[in-house]
Design an enzyme around this catalytic site. Structure first.
Site, PDB file in Angstrom:
ATOM      1  N   ARG A  24       0.827  -1.216   0.000  1.00  0.00           N
ATOM      2  CA  ARG A  24       0.000   0.000   0.000  1.00  0.00           C
ATOM      3  C   ARG A  24       0.855   1.258   0.000  1.00  0.00           C
ATOM      4  O   ARG A  24       2.059   1.212   0.254  1.00  0.00           O
ATOM      5  CB  ARG A  24      -0.905   0.018   1.242  1.00  0.00           C
ATOM      6  CG  ARG A  24      -0.117  -0.037   2.553  1.00  0.00           C
ATOM      7  CD  ARG A  24      -1.019  -0.047   3.757  1.00  0.00           C
ATOM      8  NE  ARG A  24      -0.218  -0.111   4.981  1.00  0.00           N
ATOM      9  CZ  ARG A  24      -0.545   0.474   6.128  1.00  0.00           C
ATOM     10  NH1 ARG A  24      -1.659   1.178   6.211  1.00  0.00           N
ATOM     11  NH2 ARG A  24       0.215   0.358   7.196  1.00  0.00           N
ATOM     12  N   THR A 135      12.026   3.413   8.871  1.00  0.00           N
ATOM     13  CA  THR A 135      11.627   2.743   7.636  1.00  0.00           C
ATOM     14  C   THR A 135      11.934   3.596   6.410  1.00  0.00           C
ATOM     15  O   THR A 135      11.642   4.794   6.391  1.00  0.00           O
ATOM     16  CB  THR A 135      10.121   2.420   7.665  1.00  0.00           C
ATOM     17  OG1 THR A 135       9.855   1.598   8.801  1.00  0.00           O
ATOM     18  CG2 THR A 135       9.696   1.697   6.397  1.00  0.00           C
ATOM     19  N   LYS A 160      15.278   0.084   8.088  1.00  0.00           N
ATOM     20  CA  LYS A 160      14.451  -1.014   7.598  1.00  0.00           C
ATOM     21  C   LYS A 160      13.981  -0.655   6.199  1.00  0.00           C
ATOM     22  O   LYS A 160      13.229   0.308   6.010  1.00  0.00           O
ATOM     23  CB  LYS A 160      13.249  -1.273   8.510  1.00  0.00           C
ATOM     24  CG  LYS A 160      12.505  -2.544   8.102  1.00  0.00           C
ATOM     25  CD  LYS A 160      11.434  -2.937   9.101  1.00  0.00           C
ATOM     26  CE  LYS A 160      10.110  -2.302   8.744  1.00  0.00           C
ATOM     27  NZ  LYS A 160       8.977  -2.954   9.449  1.00  0.00           N
ATOM     28  N   LYS A 162      12.007  -1.189   2.752  1.00  0.00           N
ATOM     29  CA  LYS A 162      10.836  -1.842   2.163  1.00  0.00           C
ATOM     30  C   LYS A 162      11.187  -2.352   0.763  1.00  0.00           C
ATOM     31  O   LYS A 162      11.680  -1.604  -0.091  1.00  0.00           O
ATOM     32  CB  LYS A 162       9.662  -0.864   2.076  1.00  0.00           C
ATOM     33  CG  LYS A 162       9.082  -0.471   3.424  1.00  0.00           C
ATOM     34  CD  LYS A 162       8.389  -1.631   4.104  1.00  0.00           C
ATOM     35  CE  LYS A 162       7.673  -1.206   5.366  1.00  0.00           C
ATOM     36  NZ  LYS A 162       6.989  -2.347   6.032  1.00  0.00           N
ATOM     37  N   ASP A 190      12.235  -5.610   4.537  1.00  0.00           N
ATOM     38  CA  ASP A 190      10.865  -6.058   4.793  1.00  0.00           C
ATOM     39  C   ASP A 190      10.154  -6.214   3.462  1.00  0.00           C
ATOM     40  O   ASP A 190       9.877  -5.232   2.774  1.00  0.00           O
ATOM     41  CB  ASP A 190      10.141  -5.037   5.671  1.00  0.00           C
ATOM     42  CG  ASP A 190       8.743  -5.487   6.042  1.00  0.00           C
ATOM     43  OD1 ASP A 190       8.342  -6.613   5.673  1.00  0.00           O
ATOM     44  OD2 ASP A 190       8.029  -4.706   6.716  1.00  0.00           O
ATOM     45  N   GLU A 218      12.301  -9.614   6.717  1.00  0.00           N
ATOM     46  CA  GLU A 218      10.998  -9.701   7.377  1.00  0.00           C
ATOM     47  C   GLU A 218       9.921 -10.165   6.403  1.00  0.00           C
ATOM     48  O   GLU A 218       9.788  -9.610   5.311  1.00  0.00           O
ATOM     49  CB  GLU A 218      10.651  -8.324   7.954  1.00  0.00           C
ATOM     50  CG  GLU A 218       9.385  -8.258   8.762  1.00  0.00           C
ATOM     51  CD  GLU A 218       9.190  -6.893   9.403  1.00  0.00           C
ATOM     52  OE1 GLU A 218       8.061  -6.613   9.848  1.00  0.00           O
ATOM     53  OE2 GLU A 218      10.158  -6.099   9.455  1.00  0.00           O
ATOM     54  N   ASP A 243       6.376 -11.878  10.535  1.00  0.00           N
ATOM     55  CA  ASP A 243       5.562 -10.727  10.943  1.00  0.00           C
ATOM     56  C   ASP A 243       4.076 -11.026  10.747  1.00  0.00           C
ATOM     57  O   ASP A 243       3.384 -11.450  11.666  1.00  0.00           O
ATOM     58  CB  ASP A 243       5.988  -9.486  10.174  1.00  0.00           C
ATOM     59  CG  ASP A 243       5.165  -8.250  10.533  1.00  0.00           C
ATOM     60  OD1 ASP A 243       4.409  -8.292  11.518  1.00  0.00           O
ATOM     61  OD2 ASP A 243       5.268  -7.231   9.824  1.00  0.00           O
ATOM     62  N   LYS A 267       3.306  -7.134  17.042  1.00  0.00           N
ATOM     63  CA  LYS A 267       2.613  -5.872  16.800  1.00  0.00           C
ATOM     64  C   LYS A 267       1.287  -5.914  17.555  1.00  0.00           C
ATOM     65  O   LYS A 267       0.513  -6.868  17.412  1.00  0.00           O
ATOM     66  CB  LYS A 267       2.371  -5.643  15.306  1.00  0.00           C
ATOM     67  CG  LYS A 267       3.633  -5.305  14.521  1.00  0.00           C
ATOM     68  CD  LYS A 267       3.330  -5.081  13.060  1.00  0.00           C
ATOM     69  CE  LYS A 267       4.608  -4.729  12.277  1.00  0.00           C
ATOM     70  NZ  LYS A 267       4.362  -4.685  10.810  1.00  0.00           N
ATOM     71  N   CYS A 295       5.172  -1.659  14.645  1.00  0.00           N
ATOM     72  CA  CYS A 295       3.887  -0.968  14.650  1.00  0.00           C
ATOM     73  C   CYS A 295       3.387  -0.837  13.216  1.00  0.00           C
ATOM     74  O   CYS A 295       4.144  -1.012  12.267  1.00  0.00           O
ATOM     75  CB  CYS A 295       4.000   0.411  15.292  1.00  0.00           C
ATOM     76  SG  CYS A 295       5.191   1.536  14.490  1.00  0.00           S
ATOM     77  N   ASP A 320      11.210  -1.482  16.142  1.00  0.00           N
ATOM     78  CA  ASP A 320      10.759  -0.853  14.895  1.00  0.00           C
ATOM     79  C   ASP A 320       9.511  -0.022  15.217  1.00  0.00           C
ATOM     80  O   ASP A 320       8.398  -0.352  14.835  1.00  0.00           O
ATOM     81  CB  ASP A 320      10.445  -1.941  13.852  1.00  0.00           C
ATOM     82  CG  ASP A 320       9.937  -1.371  12.540  1.00  0.00           C
ATOM     83  OD1 ASP A 320      10.352  -0.257  12.173  1.00  0.00           O
ATOM     84  OD2 ASP A 320       9.104  -2.044  11.895  1.00  0.00           O
ATOM     85  N   ASP A 322       8.924   3.486  14.676  1.00  0.00           N
ATOM     86  CA  ASP A 322       9.202   4.805  14.100  1.00  0.00           C
ATOM     87  C   ASP A 322       7.948   5.558  13.679  1.00  0.00           C
ATOM     88  O   ASP A 322       8.048   6.652  13.111  1.00  0.00           O
ATOM     89  CB  ASP A 322      10.152   4.664  12.907  1.00  0.00           C
ATOM     90  CG  ASP A 322       9.577   3.771  11.800  1.00  0.00           C
ATOM     91  OD1 ASP A 322       8.599   3.044  12.076  1.00  0.00           O
ATOM     92  OD2 ASP A 322      10.105   3.786  10.679  1.00  0.00           O
TER      93      ASP A 322
END
Length: 363
Positions: A24, A135, A160, A162, A190, A218, A243, A267, A295, A320, A322
């Site tokens: 997304r 991230t 981290k 993406k 991730d 991840e 995750d 999470k 989160c 993680d 942030d």
């Protein structure tokens, strides 16, 4: 300290830059806030982000779960009967973990206030300060390298990244970032379920061969594909963190019994709050498997609760959290202090939140 009223509202907090993953793109935090009021005048705060692509919880679903099921089940109960309240919350309806998390967080806030102690001390009190990663959204390699350098200038020493949108481009993204920042900074990646098992092994082996020095990957495969997750774990040297595959303590147990991942990501919006997150911590301790706490795109209320858990438990070694530093403003007065990579707790009772500004109440 009896529950007399539960109010529901919305907040909207713009992000500094768009947040992009394999699943997304988001431009602002649009979350549900709950306030649990008591006969003593104490108020507990909770928060739930609608993250339909991960938890299945939309804004309407969260509000409906709260109004039609959860609030009715716990109104009038005494915070001293904490275990009973949690049983009622859990049984009020199935799934709907984000709505449950919002109430759970507010209840733990009140629990700390009841005994006039900060929550992290009540849960274990391991430390008072934690360090988070930040991230880097998925974009073109050059832009991601630029964003990584900017994060390092702000003091972050763990990024981290993406990935998962295009396997062939992911390697180029990681090369560009590592070439730009050097090897003194940790890189986590991730994939947000973006790869198939064999595809994941292929691309991750290339990253190993290229010497990109990845700390861990991840959720490389789809959440339900535990066999695929294990296949990746068994066939690469880079450690694997589960995750989206882990919502419950039962999920964590399945992962660990099958050795399907090297680490577990907790999470609160997946677990339904702190109560079940603590169970995952206990299971991880039994197996000697370290956890990360993460989160969704959340403002400071719910992330603040995750900070208290991270500070309480030694099994949580990777942070993680942030979300608040990605926001362009902070609507929360009180709570933990987020200073870029450093998060510091105070000793105010419960979560230490005094007020949440900008709430649009729905009652």
């Amino acid at each position: 300290m009896k529950i007399t009223n539960i109010r529901i509202g919305e907040i909207s907090v713009p992000l500094k830059t768009p947040f992009k993953t394999a699943l997304r793109t988001v431009n602002s935090v649009e979350d549900i806030i709950v306030e649990i009021h008591t006969d003593t005048g104490n108020v507990g705060y909770g928060e739930a982000p609608p993250t339909g692509v991960i938890t299945g919880d939309t804004k309407g679903a969260i509000i409906g779960a709260l109004k039609d099921h959860i609030i009715k089940s716990i109104i009038g109960m005494d915070i001293e009967n904490f275990e009973e309240i949690m049983l009622k919350l859990d049984k009020s309806l199935v799934k709907n973990t984000s709505a449950k998390a919002a109430i759970d967080i507010a209840l733990y806030d009140l629990y700390g206030q009841l005994y006039n102690a900060p929550l992290y001390k009540m849960l274990g009190g391991y430390k008072k300060e934690i360090i988070t990663d930040v991230t880097i959204s998925v974009n073109d390699p050059e832009e991601m390298a630029k964003d990584s350098l900017d994060a390092i200038r702000r003091g972050f020493d763990t990024l981290k990244i993406k990935v998962g949108k295009d396997a062939s481009m992911d390697l180029e993204r990681m090369k560009a970032i590592r070439n730009a920042i050097g090897y003194d900074v940790k890189l986590r990646i991730d994939a947000n379920q973006g790869w198939k098992p064999k595809e994941a092994v292929k691309i991750l082996r290339k990253m190993e061969d290229t010497g990109l020095d990845i700390e861990f990957v991840e959720q490389p495969v789809e959440a339900h594909d535990i066999e695929g997750l294990k296949y990746v774990t068994d066939n690469i040297s880079i450690p694997v963190l589960a995750d989206e595959s882990v919502f419950s303590a039962k999920d964590a147990l399945t992962i660990l019994q099958n050795r399907a991942a090297d680490y577990i990501n907790i999470k609160l919006m997946k677990t339904g709050g702190l109560h079940n997150a603590l169970k995952i911590c206990s299971i991880a301790e039994v197996y000697g498997v370290e956890c990360m706490i993460g989160c969704m795109l959340e403002a400071k209320v719910s992330v603040n609760a995750a900070v208290h858990l991270a500070a309480a438990k030694s099994i949580i070694t990777k942070i993680d959290l942030d979300g608040p530093v990605l926001c362009s403003e902070d609507p929360v007065e009180g709570g933990a202090i987020f200073d870029e990579f450093k998060i510091t707790l105070n000793d105010a009772p419960g979560l230490g939140i005094k007020k949440v500004n900008g709430i649009r109440y729905l009652d």
